[in-house]
Scaffold this motif. Structure first.
Motif, PDB file in Angstrom:
ATOM      1  N   TYR A 161       0.827  -1.214   0.000  1.00 50.30           N
ATOM      2  CA  TYR A 161       0.000   0.000   0.000  1.00 50.30           C
ATOM      3  C   TYR A 161       0.860   1.262   0.000  1.00 50.30           C
ATOM      4  CZ  TYR A 161      -4.297  -2.640   0.571  1.00 50.30           C
ATOM      5  OH  TYR A 161      -5.354  -3.479   0.373  1.00 50.30           O
ATOM      6  N   ASP A 162       2.009   1.173   0.696  1.00 47.71           N
ATOM      7  CA  ASP A 162       2.920   2.320   0.638  1.00 47.71           C
ATOM      8  C   ASP A 162       3.417   2.550  -0.790  1.00 47.71           C
ATOM      9  OD1 ASP A 162       2.624   2.815   3.301  1.00 47.71           O
ATOM     10  OD2 ASP A 162       4.448   1.757   3.922  1.00 47.71           O
ATOM     11  N   GLU A 163       3.835   1.464  -1.403  1.00 49.07           N
ATOM     12  CA  GLU A 163       4.313   1.588  -2.775  1.00 49.07           C
ATOM     13  C   GLU A 163       3.189   1.990  -3.733  1.00 49.07           C
ATOM     14  OE1 GLU A 163       6.031  -2.134  -3.634  1.00 49.07           O
ATOM     15  OE2 GLU A 163       7.868  -1.809  -2.442  1.00 49.07           O
ATOM     16  N   GLN A 164       1.991   1.445  -3.455  1.00 50.01           N
ATOM     17  CA  GLN A 164       0.847   1.776  -4.312  1.00 50.01           C
ATOM     18  C   GLN A 164       0.495   3.261  -4.191  1.00 50.01           C
ATOM     19  OE1 GLN A 164      -0.320  -0.496  -6.262  1.00 50.01           O
ATOM     20  NE2 GLN A 164      -2.036   0.542  -7.198  1.00 50.01           N
ATOM     21  N   ALA A 165       0.550   3.748  -2.944  1.00 49.34           N
ATOM     22  CA  ALA A 165       0.245   5.175  -2.747  1.00 49.34           C
ATOM     23  C   ALA A 165       1.279   6.060  -3.428  1.00 49.34           C
ATOM     24  CB  ALA A 165       0.194   5.467  -1.250  1.00 49.34           C
ATOM     25  N   GLU A 166       2.556   5.676  -3.274  1.00 43.36           N
ATOM     26  CA  GLU A 166       3.618   6.449  -3.933  1.00 43.36           C
ATOM     27  C   GLU A 166       3.470   6.406  -5.440  1.00 43.36           C
ATOM     28  OE1 GLU A 166       8.519   6.636  -4.132  1.00 43.36           O
ATOM     29  OE2 GLU A 166       7.499   5.157  -2.869  1.00 43.36           O
ATOM     30  N   ASP A 167       3.119   5.229  -5.949  1.00 48.71           N
ATOM     31  CA  ASP A 167       2.960   5.103  -7.403  1.00 48.71           C
ATOM     32  C   ASP A 167       1.793   5.927  -7.911  1.00 48.71           C
ATOM     33  OD1 ASP A 167       3.671   3.667  -9.937  1.00 48.71           O
ATOM     34  OD2 ASP A 167       1.633   2.919  -9.692  1.00 48.71           O
ATOM     35  N   GLN A 168       0.685   5.933  -7.160  1.00 52.14           N
ATOM     36  CA  GLN A 168      -0.485   6.707  -7.583  1.00 52.14           C
ATOM     37  C   GLN A 168      -0.191   8.212  -7.541  1.00 52.14           C
ATOM     38  OE1 GLN A 168      -3.676   5.431  -5.069  1.00 52.14           O
ATOM     39  NE2 GLN A 168      -4.010   3.484  -6.174  1.00 52.14           N
ATOM     40  N   LEU A 169       0.497   8.610  -6.454  1.00 54.33           N
ATOM     41  CA  LEU A 169       0.845  10.036  -6.368  1.00 54.33           C
ATOM     42  C   LEU A 169       1.767  10.444  -7.509  1.00 54.33           C
ATOM     43  CD1 LEU A 169       1.458  10.390  -2.504  1.00 54.33           C
ATOM     44  CD2 LEU A 169      -0.500  11.222  -3.798  1.00 54.33           C
ATOM     45  N   THR A 170       2.728   9.581  -7.827  1.00 47.07           N
ATOM     46  CA  THR A 170       3.679   9.887  -8.906  1.00 47.07           C
ATOM     47  C   THR A 170       2.964   9.988 -10.246  1.00 47.07           C
ATOM     48  OG1 THR A 170       5.434   8.739  -7.703  1.00 47.07           O
ATOM     49  CG2 THR A 170       5.786   9.109 -10.050  1.00 47.07           C
ATOM     50  N   LYS A 171       2.072   9.029 -10.493  1.00 49.07           N
ATOM     51  CA  LYS A 171       1.348   9.051 -11.772  1.00 49.07           C
ATOM     52  C   LYS A 171       0.455  10.282 -11.873  1.00 49.07           C
ATOM     53  CE  LYS A 171       1.328   4.090 -12.635  1.00 49.07           C
ATOM     54  NZ  LYS A 171       0.478   2.892 -12.799  1.00 49.07           N
ATOM     55  N   MET A 172      -0.193  10.573 -10.732  1.00 45.92           N
ATOM     56  CA  MET A 172      -1.071  11.746 -10.754  1.00 45.92           C
ATOM     57  C   MET A 172      -0.240  13.015 -10.990  1.00 45.92           C
ATOM     58  SD  MET A 172      -4.206  12.701 -10.671  1.00 45.92           S
ATOM     59  CE  MET A 172      -4.960  11.229 -10.011  1.00 45.92           C
ATOM     60  N   ALA A 173       0.900  13.146 -10.368  1.00 41.19           N
ATOM     61  CA  ALA A 173       1.757  14.322 -10.566  1.00 41.19           C
ATOM     62  C   ALA A 173       2.277  14.387 -11.994  1.00 41.19           C
ATOM     63  CB  ALA A 173       2.899  14.286  -9.578  1.00 41.19           C
ATOM     64  N   ASP A 174       2.667  13.249 -12.557  1.00 38.31           N
ATOM     65  CA  ASP A 174       3.143  13.228 -13.943  1.00 38.31           C
ATOM     66  C   ASP A 174       2.051  13.703 -14.905  1.00 38.31           C
ATOM     67  OD1 ASP A 174       5.578  12.305 -13.120  1.00 38.31           O
ATOM     68  OD2 ASP A 174       5.170  10.182 -13.543  1.00 38.31           O
ATOM     69  N   ARG A 175       0.809  13.232 -14.614  1.00 38.90           N
ATOM     70  CA  ARG A 175      -0.293  13.654 -15.480  1.00 38.90           C
ATOM     71  C   ARG A 175      -0.510  15.165 -15.400  1.00 38.90           C
ATOM     72  NH1 ARG A 175      -4.359  10.853 -17.864  1.00 38.90           N
ATOM     73  NH2 ARG A 175      -3.693   8.962 -16.797  1.00 38.90           N
ATOM     74  N   LEU A 176      -0.452  15.710 -14.188  1.00 34.43           N
ATOM     75  CA  LEU A 176      -0.664  17.163 -14.040  1.00 34.43           C
ATOM     76  C   LEU A 176       0.467  17.957 -14.703  1.00 34.43           C
ATOM     77  CD1 LEU A 176      -1.935  17.376 -10.347  1.00 34.43           C
ATOM     78  CD2 LEU A 176      -3.229  17.869 -12.421  1.00 34.43           C
ATOM     79  N   VAL A 177       1.678  17.450 -14.544  1.00 31.10           N
ATOM     80  CA  VAL A 177       2.809  18.140 -15.205  1.00 31.10           C
ATOM     81  C   VAL A 177       2.632  18.120 -16.719  1.00 31.10           C
ATOM     82  CG1 VAL A 177       5.285  18.005 -15.674  1.00 31.10           C
ATOM     83  CG2 VAL A 177       4.431  17.771 -13.343  1.00 31.10           C
ATOM     84  N   LEU A 178       2.197  16.975 -17.231  1.00 33.01           N
ATOM     85  CA  LEU A 178       1.980  16.864 -18.667  1.00 33.01           C
ATOM     86  C   LEU A 178       0.894  17.821 -19.127  1.00 33.01           C
ATOM     87  CD1 LEU A 178       2.819  15.312 -21.219  1.00 33.01           C
ATOM     88  CD2 LEU A 178       1.024  13.634 -20.703  1.00 33.01           C
ATOM     89  N   ILE A 179      -0.168  17.950 -18.291  1.00 34.94           N
ATOM     90  CA  ILE A 179      -1.252  18.864 -18.657  1.00 34.94           C
ATOM     91  C   ILE A 179      -0.760  20.315 -18.631  1.00 34.94           C
ATOM     92  CG2 ILE A 179      -3.469  19.806 -17.864  1.00 34.94           C
ATOM     93  CD1 ILE A 179      -4.191  16.960 -16.953  1.00 34.94           C
ATOM     94  N   ILE A 191      -7.126  20.578 -15.549  1.00 41.96           N
ATOM     95  CA  ILE A 191      -6.926  20.516 -14.102  1.00 41.96           C
ATOM     96  C   ILE A 191      -8.184  20.028 -13.400  1.00 41.96           C
ATOM     97  CG2 ILE A 191      -6.500  21.936 -12.061  1.00 41.96           C
ATOM     98  CD1 ILE A 191      -4.575  23.579 -13.789  1.00 41.96           C
ATOM     99  N   ARG A 192      -9.348  20.461 -13.891  1.00 37.82           N
ATOM    100  CA  ARG A 192     -10.611  20.021 -13.285  1.00 37.82           C
ATOM    101  C   ARG A 192     -10.772  18.518 -13.379  1.00 37.82           C
ATOM    102  NH1 ARG A 192     -15.425  18.564 -14.666  1.00 37.82           N
ATOM    103  NH2 ARG A 192     -14.968  18.787 -16.898  1.00 37.82           N
ATOM    104  N   ILE A 193     -10.454  17.999 -14.569  1.00 39.48           N
ATOM    105  CA  ILE A 193     -10.598  16.559 -14.759  1.00 39.48           C
ATOM    106  C   ILE A 193      -9.622  15.807 -13.856  1.00 39.48           C
ATOM    107  CG2 ILE A 193     -10.312  14.690 -16.428  1.00 39.48           C
ATOM    108  CD1 ILE A 193     -11.227  16.681 -18.595  1.00 39.48           C
ATOM    109  N   THR A 194      -8.429  16.364 -13.813  1.00 33.63           N
ATOM    110  CA  THR A 194      -7.419  15.718 -12.967  1.00 33.63           C
ATOM    111  C   THR A 194      -7.817  15.764 -11.506  1.00 33.63           C
ATOM    112  OG1 THR A 194      -5.738  16.378 -14.562  1.00 33.63           O
ATOM    113  CG2 THR A 194      -4.981  15.681 -12.384  1.00 33.63           C
ATOM    114  N   SER A 195      -8.417  16.882 -11.088  1.00 35.41           N
ATOM    115  CA  SER A 195      -8.868  16.999  -9.694  1.00 35.41           C
ATOM    116  C   SER A 195      -9.929  15.964  -9.376  1.00 35.41           C
ATOM    117  CB  SER A 195      -9.390  18.408  -9.438  1.00 35.41           C
ATOM    118  OG  SER A 195      -8.375  19.366  -9.631  1.00 35.41           O
TER     119      SER A 195
END
Length: 599
Positions: free
Chosen positions: A37-55, A66-70
């Motif tokens: 779960y720790d790794e899963q949380a880190e992975d989800q946060l990383t993916k979410m941040a990568d998506r926002l950076v890409l946007i 940003i709304r969709i990402t939120s």
């Protein structure tokens, strides 16, 4: 005691084994899910941040993106914070109302978080941060992932963060499910193990009960065969063993009973010893031998394993020489011949068996035979010598006158009669002792018979100036009281007793014949006040040729020494009993009891 039961041992073993396995599995799963779960949380946060950076870097319609990402972040219980290089945020609010909100100042003032916007570094933090939740500020444990972006016109950082409580809730829920499953598994294992152990050990318990019964001697006990596996085969083997054991015990008991019967019926004594000379087996004659030894040595009459010293020495000889040995022991007036033979256990001596023969009667018979020959020789020697001497005197004309010849012929006649009496009495005694003399029973009037016997001896009594009297029990009827006997033989007994009494009573003495009777028996007493019999001679007066007065010689009217022996045998042939009581120089009383009727 659970550890003394096979069911308990098997049950606890299975339970411990499953418990250890489940414990290890629970620990490994817990650690795995915590890390997961720790790794899963880190992975989800990383993916979410990568998506926002890409946007932020590529999408023209940033606000919509940003709304969709939120909304996506809200679905994963995440919060988003976007800060430009001027330390101003694009999102002044959290992505959803109930989500924890970290103020912008925290991101700008934190040394490590600010490196995202200032130095363009990615960062992942796990720690306590001030959080606004429903306008209340508090420290909460958060995980934050920050990543820089660069649109060409502006730079900044994207932060995605999430409360660890969400991860812990998921982890705790997973742990709860794991522990619940482990508990259920242990309960089911306990039930299954108890059922399985009970099912497996049930035949063993039955075999234990059967073995206990067999140990108590109940050899008919059988184990029920419920299965055909190894336990079933064990049960069948146990039943076969029980049957074979019963057959063997029965055979041993039969052999033991046969051996006991043989030993009990033996006239000779038998004693079996082990290697240490402990008594193992005895029979009744051997017990009598041991009891005589205990009595003689002053010990307890119970068998306690002690034997005479001669037997001990004989045992040592048998063990050392490994051969049969023999000795003779005289004890308590009896003579025993002991023959001992070693007992072997294959080639090793394990003990010895002693056979004890009571030779007392044989020794007594040998002595009686020797005495008989000596006495007969002595009794015949004198008359034969006299016959020879007086006959030679007549033949050699030593007796010159007719009167002398008649005198010598008279002596020869008296000695011939004496030899005739001796031979007749010997024949009578032999027939009586062999049981070949036939008694002629008839009814005899008691009182007239006693009177006739007394009248018969009045002449010899007067010649010796002895008073001979008769005493009759007052209850005896002269004419009707009778007894069924052989009159001639009873008269022979009384004649012998009265004749002995007269010959051993001094001049002026008295002899009395008294008769007493009851419903069943008639008793005769012959009492005198003569010289009596010495105490040491009393036990032998009824023996053949026994002489109380060793110095006394018989005259021509003397007895042969067989009268009392014949009298005893006649009385015993009538199923009676004869006794004597005497004191030296005070007189003697002979008495004998005869049943009234023939048995």
């Amino acid at each position: 005691m659970i550890w003394r039961s096979v069911v308990g041992k098997l049950w606890i073993t299975i339970l411990l084994l499953v418990s250890v396995v489940l414990t290890l599995l629970t620990i490994l799963l817990t650690q795995f899910f915590e890390t997961f779960y720790d790794e899963q949380a880190e992975d989800q946060l990383t993916k979410m941040a990568d998506r926002l950076v890409l946007i932020m870097e590529n999408d023209e319609n940033k606000e919509e993106a940003i709304r969709i990402t939120s909304e996506m972040a809200e679905a994963y219980s995440m919060s988003i914070m976007i800060i430009d290089e001027d330390q101003e945020s694009f999102m002044s609010k959290n992505s959803y109302d109930d989500a924890p909100y970290i103020p912008v100042s925290v991101f700008n003032e934190n040394d490590r978080l600010s490196t995202v916007t200032e130095d363009g570094k990615k960062i992942y933090l796990n720690g306590d941060f001030p959080v606004l939740n429903n306008n209340d500020e508090s420290l909460q444990r958060m995980i934050i992932y920050g990543e820089p972006y660069d649109t060409g016109d502006t730079k900044g950082g994207v932060y995605v963060y999430q409360s660890i409580e969400n991860v812990e809730k998921t982890t705790n829920h997973t742990k709860y499910l794991i522990f619940l499953a482990a508990g259920i598994a242990i309960i089911l294992t306990t039930i299954f193990a108890f059922f399985l152990s009970t099912r497996i050990t049930a035949p063993l318990r039955r075999m234990r009960e059967a073995a206990t019964s067999v140990a108590k001697g109940e050899f008919d006990m059988k184990v029920p065969i419920l299965t055909h596996d190894e336990i079933g085969e064990l049960g069948m083997t146990f039943n076969r063993m029980g049957r074979q054991l019963k057959n063997n015990i029965t055979a041993l008991n039969q052999e033991k009973e046969q051996l006991t019967s043989v030993l009990s019926s033996m006239a000779d004594g038998v004693i079996t010893f082990d290697r240490k000379m402990n008594i193992l087996v005895t029979n009744p004659p051997a017990d009598r031998f041991l009891q005589a030894f205990y009595y003689e040595s002053g010990m307890n009459t119970e068998v306690n394993g002690n034997v005479p010293e001669a037997v001990k020495q004989l045992f040592q000889q048998v063990v050392s020489l490994e051969s049969e040995q023999m000795t003779e022991i005289d004890m308590q007036g009896r003579s025993w011949v002991v023959v001992m033979t070693p007992l072997y256990d294959q080639s090793v001596i394990r003990g010895a068996v002693a056979v004890l023969r009571d030779m007392t009667e044989e020794r007594r018979m040998d002595k009686l035979r020797e005495d008989f020959v000596a006495n007969v020789s002595h009794e015949l020697k004198t008359p034969i010598a006299m016959l020879q001497g007086y006959s030679e005197a007549i033949v050699d004309d030593i007796a010159e006158s007719e009167e002398e010849k008649k005198e010598l012929a008279g002596i020869i006649l008296d000695e011939s009669k004496r030899m005739g009496r001796l031979v007749n009495e010997l024949l009578d005694l032999a027939r009586l002792e062999a049981g070949h003399m036939k008694l002629h029973y008839s009814s005899l009037s008691i009182v007239p018979f006693a009177e006739r016997i007394v009248r018969k001896f009045q002449g010899p009594a007067k010649d010796r100036e002895i008073q001979l009297t008769l005493s009759i029990n007052g209850e005896l009827d002269r004419e009707h009281d009778e007894m069924e006997v052989d009159p001639d033989r009873i008269e022979q007994v009384l004649t012998n007793l009265i004749d002995n009494a007269i010959r051993h009573t001094s001049q002026g003495g008295a002899v009395n014949l008294s008769v007493d009777s009851n419903k069943n028996n008639v008793t005769f007493y012959v009492k005198d006040n003569g010289s009596g019999i010495k105490e040491e001679d009393l036990p032998f007066v009824f023996e053949r040729f026994y002489k109380g007065d060793k110095a006394r010689t018989r005259g021509k009217s003397g007895g042969t020494g067989l009268g009392l022996a014949i009298a005893r045998n006649i009385v015993e042939a009538h199923s009676g009993q004869i006794n004597v009581h005497s004191k030296n120089n005070e007189g003697t009383t002979f008495s004998f009891v005869i049943p009234r009727t023939m048995k």
